[in-house]
Design an enzyme around this catalytic site. Sequence first.
Site, PDB file in Angstrom:
ATOM      1  CG  ASP A  43      -1.815   1.145   1.356  1.00  0.00           C
ATOM      2  OD1 ASP A  43      -2.662   1.274   0.465  1.00  0.00           O
ATOM      3  OD2 ASP A  43      -1.698   1.937   2.305  1.00  0.00           O
ATOM      4  CD  GLU A  97      -2.381   2.301  -3.547  1.00  0.00           C
ATOM      5  OE1 GLU A  97      -3.337   3.054  -3.786  1.00  0.00           O
ATOM      6  OE2 GLU A  97      -1.615   2.502  -2.599  1.00  0.00           O
TER       7      GLU A  97
HETATM    8  C1  GLC Z   1      -4.037   3.336  -0.305  1.00  0.00           C
HETATM    9  C2  GLC Z   1      -5.441   2.809  -0.202  1.00  0.00           C
HETATM   10  C3  GLC Z   1      -6.359   3.889   0.215  1.00  0.00           C
HETATM   11  C4  GLC Z   1      -5.889   4.459   1.513  1.00  0.00           C
HETATM   12  C5  GLC Z   1      -4.429   4.890   1.433  1.00  0.00           C
HETATM   13  C6  GLC Z   1      -3.859   5.102   2.782  1.00  0.00           C
HETATM   14  O1  GLC Z   1      -3.872   4.218  -1.331  1.00  0.00           O
HETATM   15  O2  GLC Z   1      -5.825   2.265  -1.429  1.00  0.00           O
HETATM   16  O3  GLC Z   1      -7.679   3.434   0.311  1.00  0.00           O
HETATM   17  O4  GLC Z   1      -6.670   5.578   1.823  1.00  0.00           O
HETATM   18  O5  GLC Z   1      -3.622   3.904   0.877  1.00  0.00           O
HETATM   19  O6  GLC Z   1      -3.582   3.884   3.397  1.00  0.00           O
HETATM   20  C1  GLC Z   2      -3.303   6.984  -2.592  1.00  0.00           C
HETATM   21  C2  GLC Z   2      -4.757   7.063  -2.271  1.00  0.00           C
HETATM   22  C3  GLC Z   2      -5.594   7.463  -3.408  1.00  0.00           C
HETATM   23  C4  GLC Z   2      -5.058   8.688  -3.985  1.00  0.00           C
HETATM   24  C5  GLC Z   2      -3.603   8.568  -4.235  1.00  0.00           C
HETATM   25  C6  GLC Z   2      -3.179   9.906  -4.572  1.00  0.00           C
HETATM   26  O1  GLC Z   2      -3.029   5.988  -3.502  1.00  0.00           O
HETATM   27  O2  GLC Z   2      -5.226   5.838  -1.903  1.00  0.00           O
HETATM   28  O3  GLC Z   2      -6.874   7.692  -2.959  1.00  0.00           O
HETATM   29  O4  GLC Z   2      -5.708   8.989  -5.184  1.00  0.00           O
HETATM   30  O5  GLC Z   2      -2.894   8.167  -3.102  1.00  0.00           O
HETATM   31  O6  GLC Z   2      -2.237  10.395  -4.616  1.00  0.00           O
END
Ligand code: GLC
Ligand code: GLC
Length: 650
Positions: A297, A339
Amino acid sequence: MIETNQLATEARKSLMRILPRVEQTLKRAITKDPQAWEQFSKRLHKNFPALLALYADVYSDRYDFFYHLEDLIASMARSWFERPQDLRELDDAREQDPHWFQSNQMLGGVCYVDLFANNLDGIRKKIPYFKELGLTYIHLMPLFKAPEGENDGGYAVSSYREVHPPLGTMKQLSSLARDFREAGISLVVDLVFNHTSDEHIWAERAKAGDEEYMDFYRIFPDRELPSRYEQNLREIFPEEHAGAFSPFVINGKEHWVWTTFHSYQWDLNYANPAVFNRMAEEMLFLANQGVEVLRLDAVAFIWKQLGTNCENLSQAHTLIKAFNAVARIASPALIFKSEAIVHPDDVVKYISLEECQVSYNPLLMALLWNSLATRKTRLLSQALAHRFKLPQGTAWVNYVRVHDDIGWTFSDEDAAILGVNGHDHRHFLNEFYRGRFPGSFARGLPFQENPITGDCRISGTCASLAGLEKALHEEGEKEVELAIRRILLIHGIIISVGGIPLIYLGDEIGTLNDYTYRDDPAHERDSRWVHRPRADWEKYKKRSNLHSLEGHIFHGFRSMIEMRKSHEVFAGGDLEIIPTDNEHVLGFMRTYAGKRAVVFANFSEIPQTLSSRIIEQYSITSLKKLHGRNHVSPKKSLELEPLDFVVFGS
Ligand code: GLC
Ligand code: GLC
């Protein structure tokens, strides 16, 4: 830093010093299971030079470097002794077949445990449904212990070793992983490693003023440094708090802690090797429960450096690679999914066999929605032509919706080549998906609107963004049909384009926005909950009735999934863009093991024609039609119906 030419020698020397000490500590375990120790030592020797180089890159300046290195090796060994035999066998199998996730049999699904089936036992009971849909990979959204009330949908983790009590227990999770495996399904969960909740024991200790744990986070005694950092930072959740820091009190004195996301999500301090080591232990613990893929994440944010925007820094990559090396030694079956929802140049930097083997493809996602809005495929085609190819052995996870908002993360430079102004175009897309642009079919909501910059991102379910909500409530049958075609069109692309398709469960029956989140104090401020509804199993029941809306959509999904699974050409990730000479139609060719498939997607509500030249050049008449409504008359042009998805293959 260790010079490359000295690495092998240094690694050998270090291991010679450290291993006898670790052997001493783990004497009992080793005597009990000498074979396990042998397996471990073999993998350790093989991967240690890489791990040492990475670890030293970040931490060698520390006076206590060797202490932490030894501690890490001991942790890995302990975890290996705890690894169940069936997972050790999976390790061997995956080392033999590292390309397993590139198969055309792969199909991902993602859901919340509570919203989909109440708890882990409910999820287990849904295995027959997962098999019916064809899933081989299931991402269960964060299911760890988290604060009551607001917890960012579980992304504020209070313990990585405990399941959130209403959902079940860790024991149930590991037995579920085993049941999944027997059903041919890999379990995917998150490793939320950029931050913990402020209720995690480490944070609790830091709040109590314990210096050892204060050093687990980025804590400052005043605003001086935070303000200097903030000069270069992007605000991620500007509606929740300005900047990236939140105040809290230790012994009656105000302090500031780094919180990239919500104020209750405390960013970890990876400059402290103890944080790396403890997180590596949590990671191996999860791997030992049978987790096969960890979704890393918020990878972009794990390293901070004054004077930079603190995103995508090189140490972030080094640390993820170091975690990867740890996995190769102590849980080789485990792979990482990145991610990184950032600029496409940065997204790809996380993807390699040494770092994250698979990654979300946020660019394809954003551009599929862009093409539906503009009815044009130029940006999409350009991105697939230039940004789709990945290093050998890695794969995209292609999706159209997940639990998060949609950010328009295409490259401004790419857009400029096509004469598109990125800033203005994002504004258009936001207006379009909020339903405020003439001709818009979408019913989306803004997320994290920034009053200063006017930026926002978009929330909404696939069906509501694709026009189904508006069509059902305000239009009629014809528009409903078009909305369904949009849903199937973009899913058809992720199913056939190469990589792992990922379905946000609920989309396969056309789930609409759920506005009841506004009545829940824990959710009302976060519009992403509009696309996180509770699964409606009465609607799911209708999936076998082809005359129902749900059945119509479900059947469309199933036939495309069936196509993917019965044709090997959809394995791997080889893709060639077909210039269609028609801006509404995307065309691409897939090849795999001597097989070939040709795909056309019409993003317009108006029928389109492709010239006979294309039919001849790609010898389409020599192929069978695998999907779509159209018939090609030999040597003549190809007529595409509105929003049609057509596939030819051998
Ligand atoms: C990731 C998750 C998102 C969350 C963020 C902080 O981007 O997908 O839902 O708000 O991390 O953990
Ligand atoms: C993280 C969050 C997502 C957001 C992104 C942005 O991945 O989960 O909501 O769009 O950061 O920078």
